[in-house]
Design a protein around this motif. Structure first.
Motif, PDB file in Angstrom:
ATOM      1  N   HIS A 296      -3.752   2.505  -2.314  1.00  0.00           N
ATOM      2  CA  HIS A 296      -2.371   2.957  -2.423  1.00  0.00           C
ATOM      3  C   HIS A 296      -1.419   2.029  -1.688  1.00  0.00           C
ATOM      4  O   HIS A 296      -1.710   1.565  -0.588  1.00  0.00           O
ATOM      5  CB  HIS A 296      -2.256   4.377  -1.866  1.00  0.00           C
ATOM      6  N   ASP A 297      -0.286   1.754  -2.338  1.00  0.00           N
ATOM      7  CA  ASP A 297       0.820   1.088  -1.661  1.00  0.00           C
ATOM      8  C   ASP A 297       2.104   1.785  -2.082  1.00  0.00           C
ATOM      9  O   ASP A 297       2.063   2.902  -2.609  1.00  0.00           O
ATOM     10  CB  ASP A 297       0.838  -0.418  -1.958  1.00  0.00           C
ATOM     11  N   ASP A 298       3.259   1.159  -1.876  1.00  0.00           N
ATOM     12  CA  ASP A 298       4.517   1.833  -2.178  1.00  0.00           C
ATOM     13  C   ASP A 298       4.849   1.847  -3.665  1.00  0.00           C
ATOM     14  O   ASP A 298       5.859   2.410  -4.074  1.00  0.00           O
ATOM     15  CB  ASP A 298       5.662   1.194  -1.387  1.00  0.00           C
ATOM     16  N   ARG A 299       4.002   1.249  -4.493  1.00  0.00           N
ATOM     17  CA  ARG A 299       4.218   1.280  -5.946  1.00  0.00           C
ATOM     18  C   ARG A 299       3.299   2.348  -6.525  1.00  0.00           C
ATOM     19  O   ARG A 299       2.131   2.106  -6.821  1.00  0.00           O
ATOM     20  CB  ARG A 299       3.906  -0.084  -6.552  1.00  0.00           C
TER      21      ARG A 299
ATOM     22  N   PRO B  12      -9.947   7.992 -16.215  1.00  0.00           N
ATOM     23  CA  PRO B  12     -10.897   7.098 -15.545  1.00  0.00           C
ATOM     24  C   PRO B  12     -12.230   6.970 -16.263  1.00  0.00           C
ATOM     25  O   PRO B  12     -12.979   6.027 -16.015  1.00  0.00           O
ATOM     26  CB  PRO B  12     -11.068   7.742 -14.162  1.00  0.00           C
ATOM     27  N   TRP B  13     -12.523   7.871 -17.176  1.00  0.00           N
ATOM     28  CA  TRP B  13     -13.758   7.779 -17.963  1.00  0.00           C
ATOM     29  C   TRP B  13     -13.736   6.549 -18.864  1.00  0.00           C
ATOM     30  O   TRP B  13     -14.735   5.853 -19.022  1.00  0.00           O
ATOM     31  CB  TRP B  13     -13.919   9.047 -18.780  1.00  0.00           C
ATOM     32  N   THR B  14     -12.576   6.273 -19.455  1.00  0.00           N
ATOM     33  CA  THR B  14     -12.438   5.132 -20.367  1.00  0.00           C
ATOM     34  C   THR B  14     -11.641   3.988 -19.755  1.00  0.00           C
ATOM     35  O   THR B  14     -11.496   2.938 -20.387  1.00  0.00           O
ATOM     36  CB  THR B  14     -11.733   5.569 -21.664  1.00  0.00           C
ATOM     37  N   ALA B  15     -11.088   4.187 -18.549  1.00  0.00           N
ATOM     38  CA  ALA B  15     -10.222   3.202 -17.883  1.00  0.00           C
ATOM     39  C   ALA B  15      -8.958   2.937 -18.690  1.00  0.00           C
ATOM     40  O   ALA B  15      -8.398   1.846 -18.637  1.00  0.00           O
ATOM     41  CB  ALA B  15     -10.968   1.899 -17.615  1.00  0.00           C
TER      42      ALA B  15
ATOM     43  N   ALA C 159      -7.613  12.663  -5.675  1.00  0.00           N
ATOM     44  CA  ALA C 159      -7.142  11.398  -5.127  1.00  0.00           C
ATOM     45  C   ALA C 159      -5.624  11.297  -5.211  1.00  0.00           C
ATOM     46  O   ALA C 159      -4.953  10.905  -4.237  1.00  0.00           O
ATOM     47  CB  ALA C 159      -7.794  10.235  -5.873  1.00  0.00           C
ATOM     48  N   ALA C 160      -5.055  11.642  -6.356  1.00  0.00           N
ATOM     49  CA  ALA C 160      -3.602  11.568  -6.531  1.00  0.00           C
ATOM     50  C   ALA C 160      -2.887  12.524  -5.585  1.00  0.00           C
ATOM     51  O   ALA C 160      -1.897  12.163  -4.927  1.00  0.00           O
ATOM     52  CB  ALA C 160      -3.236  11.861  -7.982  1.00  0.00           C
ATOM     53  N   ARG C 161      -3.383  13.752  -5.506  1.00  0.00           N
ATOM     54  CA  ARG C 161      -2.744  14.734  -4.617  1.00  0.00           C
ATOM     55  C   ARG C 161      -2.833  14.299  -3.161  1.00  0.00           C
ATOM     56  O   ARG C 161      -1.925  14.600  -2.364  1.00  0.00           O
ATOM     57  CB  ARG C 161      -3.405  16.105  -4.811  1.00  0.00           C
ATOM     58  N   SER C 162      -3.898  13.589  -2.790  1.00  0.00           N
ATOM     59  CA  SER C 162      -4.065  13.164  -1.399  1.00  0.00           C
ATOM     60  C   SER C 162      -3.011  12.143  -0.981  1.00  0.00           C
ATOM     61  O   SER C 162      -2.757  11.972   0.211  1.00  0.00           O
ATOM     62  CB  SER C 162      -5.467  12.589  -1.181  1.00  0.00           C
ATOM     63  N   ILE C 163      -2.391  11.448  -1.940  1.00  0.00           N
ATOM     64  CA  ILE C 163      -1.320  10.506  -1.619  1.00  0.00           C
ATOM     65  C   ILE C 163       0.046  11.079  -2.002  1.00  0.00           C
ATOM     66  O   ILE C 163       1.028  10.362  -2.131  1.00  0.00           O
ATOM     67  CB  ILE C 163      -1.545   9.135  -2.296  1.00  0.00           C
ATOM     68  N   GLY C 164       0.080  12.421  -2.213  1.00  0.00           N
ATOM     69  CA  GLY C 164       1.341  13.108  -2.442  1.00  0.00           C
ATOM     70  C   GLY C 164       1.834  13.120  -3.868  1.00  0.00           C
ATOM     71  O   GLY C 164       3.005  13.426  -4.105  1.00  0.00           O
TER      72      GLY C 164
ATOM     73  N   LEU D 149      -1.845   4.428  -8.922  1.00  0.00           N
ATOM     74  CA  LEU D 149      -2.583   5.357  -9.779  1.00  0.00           C
ATOM     75  C   LEU D 149      -3.456   4.607 -10.782  1.00  0.00           C
ATOM     76  O   LEU D 149      -4.598   5.012 -11.053  1.00  0.00           O
ATOM     77  CB  LEU D 149      -1.615   6.286 -10.500  1.00  0.00           C
ATOM     78  N   HIS D 150      -2.940   3.530 -11.310  1.00  0.00           N
ATOM     79  CA  HIS D 150      -3.760   2.729 -12.239  1.00  0.00           C
ATOM     80  C   HIS D 150      -4.941   2.089 -11.507  1.00  0.00           C
ATOM     81  O   HIS D 150      -6.042   1.988 -12.074  1.00  0.00           O
ATOM     82  CB  HIS D 150      -2.902   1.663 -12.917  1.00  0.00           C
ATOM     83  N   ARG D 151      -4.740   1.672 -10.264  1.00  0.00           N
ATOM     84  CA  ARG D 151      -5.850   1.112  -9.490  1.00  0.00           C
ATOM     85  C   ARG D 151      -6.913   2.173  -9.214  1.00  0.00           C
ATOM     86  O   ARG D 151      -8.121   1.898  -9.283  1.00  0.00           O
ATOM     87  CB  ARG D 151      -5.338   0.501  -8.188  1.00  0.00           C
ATOM     88  N   ILE D 152      -6.483   3.382  -8.896  1.00  0.00           N
ATOM     89  CA  ILE D 152      -7.432   4.475  -8.665  1.00  0.00           C
ATOM     90  C   ILE D 152      -8.217   4.761  -9.936  1.00  0.00           C
ATOM     91  O   ILE D 152      -9.444   4.927  -9.909  1.00  0.00           O
ATOM     92  CB  ILE D 152      -6.683   5.729  -8.179  1.00  0.00           C
ATOM     93  N   LYS D 153      -7.524   4.826 -11.057  1.00  0.00           N
ATOM     94  CA  LYS D 153      -8.199   5.055 -12.347  1.00  0.00           C
ATOM     95  C   LYS D 153      -9.252   3.989 -12.613  1.00  0.00           C
ATOM     96  O   LYS D 153     -10.402   4.305 -12.966  1.00  0.00           O
ATOM     97  CB  LYS D 153      -7.151   5.042 -13.473  1.00  0.00           C
ATOM     98  N   GLN D 154      -8.898   2.737 -12.427  1.00  0.00           N
ATOM     99  CA  GLN D 154      -9.818   1.641 -12.709  1.00  0.00           C
ATOM    100  C   GLN D 154     -10.995   1.646 -11.730  1.00  0.00           C
ATOM    101  O   GLN D 154     -12.150   1.434 -12.124  1.00  0.00           O
ATOM    102  CB  GLN D 154      -9.076   0.307 -12.630  1.00  0.00           C
ATOM    103  N   ALA D 155     -10.702   1.890 -10.458  1.00  0.00           N
ATOM    104  CA  ALA D 155     -11.765   1.884  -9.445  1.00  0.00           C
ATOM    105  C   ALA D 155     -12.757   3.021  -9.682  1.00  0.00           C
ATOM    106  O   ALA D 155     -13.968   2.843  -9.493  1.00  0.00           O
ATOM    107  CB  ALA D 155     -11.151   1.991  -8.051  1.00  0.00           C
ATOM    108  N   LEU D 156     -12.283   4.167 -10.098  1.00  0.00           N
ATOM    109  CA  LEU D 156     -13.185   5.280 -10.411  1.00  0.00           C
ATOM    110  C   LEU D 156     -14.051   4.950 -11.618  1.00  0.00           C
ATOM    111  O   LEU D 156     -15.249   5.262 -11.653  1.00  0.00           O
ATOM    112  CB  LEU D 156     -12.383   6.553 -10.664  1.00  0.00           C
ATOM    113  N   HIS D 157     -13.456   4.318 -12.598  1.00  0.00           N
ATOM    114  CA  HIS D 157     -14.214   3.911 -13.789  1.00  0.00           C
ATOM    115  C   HIS D 157     -15.351   2.962 -13.416  1.00  0.00           C
ATOM    116  O   HIS D 157     -16.465   3.073 -13.948  1.00  0.00           O
ATOM    117  CB  HIS D 157     -13.274   3.246 -14.790  1.00  0.00           C
TER     118      HIS D 157
END
Length: 264
Positions: free
Chosen positions: A122-125, A218-221, A175-180, A130-138
């Motif tokens: 997570h950063d200020d963008r 995240p299943w399909t990235a 994950a998303a809720r944890s960063i607000g 969110l896209h990084r989290i999706k890709q990393a989970l995939h």
């Protein structure tokens, strides 16, 4: 794109049931990027079916069937026209404020392992995070194509090597809720993840200020596009379950589900 969907659910009971009541979240609705060309729900018993909405605004069909019932088949068939949307959800009636989707459920309880995972990406963008989290989970998990395990929480699934699409959507929401960022679970159909599945597909949506609700799978990235049909959204998979209800009678039940999605 025109998608053809065949979704069959069969219950078999070891003893005749006196009465069955089911809430069916099996009906997609028109939005900016999907149009229902035809859709029908059939059951193989004498039943009363009434349309309505649940607390999240999803279209539901209440099914009432008096016994004796030894088996029940629910057959859903239809075609939906979809278009490209960049993953942005548009033209959907929103009955609840986004902040409500910061709320945890038993399936999406806060988990420090998931939170640390999200903070590292997570950063200020917000949208990029969110896209990084999706890709990393995939990339982190193998794919488990079996029926999801009942009662499995996002934190428990996060400790596994392979997970279902439902579990990945739950993990993404935590994950998303944890960063607000408000996030919710979505059930529907996808052409991307295979033509036959033992359950409908599940993914997540997150609310980004200035953009609104955006889908993340995240299943399909990917972000859901024209290969997806959106049906129901809730805090977790239980609230968006295609079939939920009760039965009055003794004995055990056996459940078979088959979902087929193809390009018409």
């Amino acid at each position: 794109m025109r998608l053809s969907i065949d979704h069959r659910t069969v219950y078999r009971f070891s003893a005749p049931q006196v009465r069955i009541v089911q809430m069916l979240r099996m009906t997609p609705e028109n939005s900016h990027d999907q149009t229902v060309a035809r859709w029908r729900i059939d059951v193989d018993c004498d039943a009363i079916m009434r349309r309505g909405r649940d607390g999240f605004g999803n279209a539901v069909t209440m099914l009432y069937c008096d016994g004796p019932v030894t088996s029940l088949e629910i057959a859903v068939r239809g075609e939906v026209l979809t278009s490209h949307s960049d993953g942005v959800v548009r033209g959907v009636a929103e009955v609840l404020p986004p902040a409500l989707f910061l709320r945890a459920t038993p399936a999406t309880t806060p988990d420090e392992g998931i939170a640390a995972f999200a903070r590292g990406l997570h950063d200020d963008r917000t949208i990029a995070s969110l896209h990084r989290i999706k890709q990393a989970l995939h990339e982190r998990f193998g794919r488990d194509c079996r029926r999801p395990e009942a009662g499995l929480s996002a934190g428990e699934a996060f400790a596994r090597e392979a997970v279902t699409s439902r579990d990945l959507a739950h993990i993404f929401a935590v994950a998303a809720r944890s960063i607000g960022v408000p996030a919710r679970y979505v059930s529907g159909y996808s052409l991307v993840d295979g033509s036959h599945r033992p359950t409908p597909h599940g993914w997540a949506e997150a609310h980004v200020d200035g953009l609104g609700w955006i889908g993340f799978d995240p299943w399909t990235a990917r972000s859901p596009e024209e290969e997806y049909v959106r049906v129901a959204a809730a805090l977790d998979a239980t609230g968006a379950a295609p079939v939920a209800g009760s039965r009055l009678g003794e004995g055990e039940e056996e459940l078979d589900v088959d979902v087929s999605v193809s390009q018409a």
